[in-house]
Scaffold this motif. Structure first.
Motif, PDB file in Angstrom:
ATOM      1  N   ILE A  27       0.852  -1.194   0.000  1.00 21.01           N
ATOM      2  CA  ILE A  27       0.000   0.000   0.000  1.00 21.01           C
ATOM      3  C   ILE A  27       0.884   1.239   0.000  1.00 21.01           C
ATOM      4  O   ILE A  27       1.914   1.294   0.688  1.00 21.01           O
ATOM      5  N   ALA A  28       0.473   2.215  -0.781  1.00 17.17           N
ATOM      6  CA  ALA A  28       1.187   3.489  -0.818  1.00 17.17           C
ATOM      7  C   ALA A  28       0.201   4.633  -0.651  1.00 17.17           C
ATOM      8  O   ALA A  28      -0.974   4.532  -1.027  1.00 17.17           O
ATOM      9  N   TRP A  29       0.710   5.712  -0.078  1.00 17.82           N
ATOM     10  CA  TRP A  29      -0.030   6.973  -0.042  1.00 17.82           C
ATOM     11  C   TRP A  29       0.683   7.944  -0.976  1.00 17.82           C
ATOM     12  O   TRP A  29       1.901   8.106  -0.897  1.00 17.82           O
ATOM     13  N   PHE A  30      -0.094   8.551  -1.840  1.00 15.86           N
ATOM     14  CA  PHE A  30       0.381   9.597  -2.741  1.00 15.86           C
ATOM     15  C   PHE A  30      -0.358  10.891  -2.400  1.00 15.86           C
ATOM     16  O   PHE A  30      -1.391  10.867  -1.737  1.00 15.86           O
ATOM     17  N   ARG A  31       0.155  11.997  -2.879  1.00 17.73           N
ATOM     18  CA  ARG A  31      -0.554  13.260  -2.741  1.00 17.73           C
ATOM     19  C   ARG A  31      -0.331  14.117  -3.970  1.00 17.73           C
ATOM     20  O   ARG A  31       0.687  13.991  -4.652  1.00 17.73           O
ATOM     21  N   GLN A  32      -1.309  14.973  -4.228  1.00 12.34           N
ATOM     22  CA  GLN A  32      -1.192  15.909  -5.338  1.00 12.34           C
ATOM     23  C   GLN A  32      -1.711  17.263  -4.898  1.00 12.34           C
ATOM     24  O   GLN A  32      -2.887  17.406  -4.543  1.00 12.34           O
ATOM     25  N   ALA A  33      -0.815  18.235  -4.915  1.00 14.50           N
ATOM     26  CA  ALA A  33      -1.164  19.603  -4.567  1.00 14.50           C
ATOM     27  C   ALA A  33      -1.558  20.352  -5.837  1.00 14.50           C
ATOM     28  O   ALA A  33      -1.155  19.969  -6.936  1.00 14.50           O
ATOM     29  N   ALA A  67      -2.941  19.046   0.122  1.00 15.23           N
ATOM     30  CA  ALA A  67      -3.035  18.273  -1.115  1.00 15.23           C
ATOM     31  C   ALA A  67      -4.225  17.331  -1.023  1.00 15.23           C
ATOM     32  O   ALA A  67      -4.830  17.175   0.046  1.00 15.23           O
ATOM     33  N   ILE A  68      -4.544  16.707  -2.140  1.00 12.05           N
ATOM     34  CA  ILE A  68      -5.436  15.551  -2.126  1.00 12.05           C
ATOM     35  C   ILE A  68      -4.557  14.320  -1.903  1.00 12.05           C
ATOM     36  O   ILE A  68      -3.560  14.135  -2.613  1.00 12.05           O
ATOM     37  N   TYR A  69      -4.919  13.518  -0.929  1.00 11.33           N
ATOM     38  CA  TYR A  69      -4.159  12.324  -0.589  1.00 11.33           C
ATOM     39  C   TYR A  69      -4.897  11.097  -1.110  1.00 11.33           C
ATOM     40  O   TYR A  69      -6.102  10.934  -0.875  1.00 11.33           O
ATOM     41  N   TYR A  70      -4.152  10.248  -1.799  1.00  8.77           N
ATOM     42  CA  TYR A  70      -4.695   9.033  -2.385  1.00  8.77           C
ATOM     43  C   TYR A  70      -3.964   7.817  -1.823  1.00  8.77           C
ATOM     44  O   TYR A  70      -2.747   7.854  -1.643  1.00  8.77           O
ATOM     45  N   TRP A 117      -6.464   2.512  -7.259  1.00  5.30           N
ATOM     46  CA  TRP A 117      -6.467   3.811  -6.575  1.00  5.30           C
ATOM     47  C   TRP A 117      -7.813   4.085  -5.910  1.00  5.30           C
ATOM     48  O   TRP A 117      -8.868   3.696  -6.417  1.00  5.30           O
ATOM     49  N   GLY A 118      -7.736   4.809  -4.806  1.00  4.54           N
ATOM     50  CA  GLY A 118      -8.940   5.346  -4.208  1.00  4.54           C
ATOM     51  C   GLY A 118      -9.306   6.681  -4.838  1.00  4.54           C
ATOM     52  O   GLY A 118      -8.621   7.167  -5.745  1.00  4.54           O
ATOM     53  N   GLN A 119     -10.376   7.278  -4.333  1.00  5.14           N
ATOM     54  CA  GLN A 119     -10.875   8.521  -4.918  1.00  5.14           C
ATOM     55  C   GLN A 119     -10.196   9.751  -4.326  1.00  5.14           C
ATOM     56  O   GLN A 119     -10.327  10.849  -4.870  1.00  5.14           O
TER      57      GLN A 119
END
Length: 122
Positions: A34-40, A92-95, A112-114
């Motif tokens: 499992i990974a957590w990503f983010r996008q600002a 950011a949005i965290y996925y 991916w989640g939403q």
């Protein structure tokens, strides 16, 4: 197929904490990293943290080391991202995303989640 559902985002002041959750379903949780990503806004998506299928190995991007902790619960098939000492630049949005083990690269995280919004005010 794998389904991921994030929760726990919100608005917090700088220095505060949030705990994100990622509920996993559809396949065997034990078989996936499992990974957590983010996008600002206006920036590319970046990986924040990754945890192996067993939870025995975790890695973090330098900017969150010492502040964020990734973990997983195999009873509840849920992964977490504990975020302490939050900074405005963490906004950011965290996925969360999943990759079948063994994975070779971040490109293997195909489920991916939403996403959940995290906003840190100064």
């Amino acid at each position: 197929q794998v389904q991921l559902l994030e929760s726990g985002g919100g608005l917090v002041q700088a220095g505060g904490s949030l705990n994100l959750s990622c509920a996993f379903s559809g396949r065997s949780f034990h078989a996936y990293a499992i990974a957590w990503f983010r996008q600002a806004p206006g920036k590319e998506r970046e990986v924040v943290a990754v945890i192996s299928w067993s939870g025995g190995h975790a890695s973090y991007v330098d900017s969150v080391k010492g502040r964020f902790t990734i973990s997983r619960d195999h009873v509840h098939n849920t992964a977490y991202l504990r975020m302490n000492n939050l900074k405005p630049e963490d906004t950011a949005i965290y996925y969360c995303a999943a990759a079948p083990e063994p994975f070779e690269s971040l490109a293997d995280f195909a489920s991916w989640g939403q996403g959940t919004q995290v906003t840190v005010s100064s």
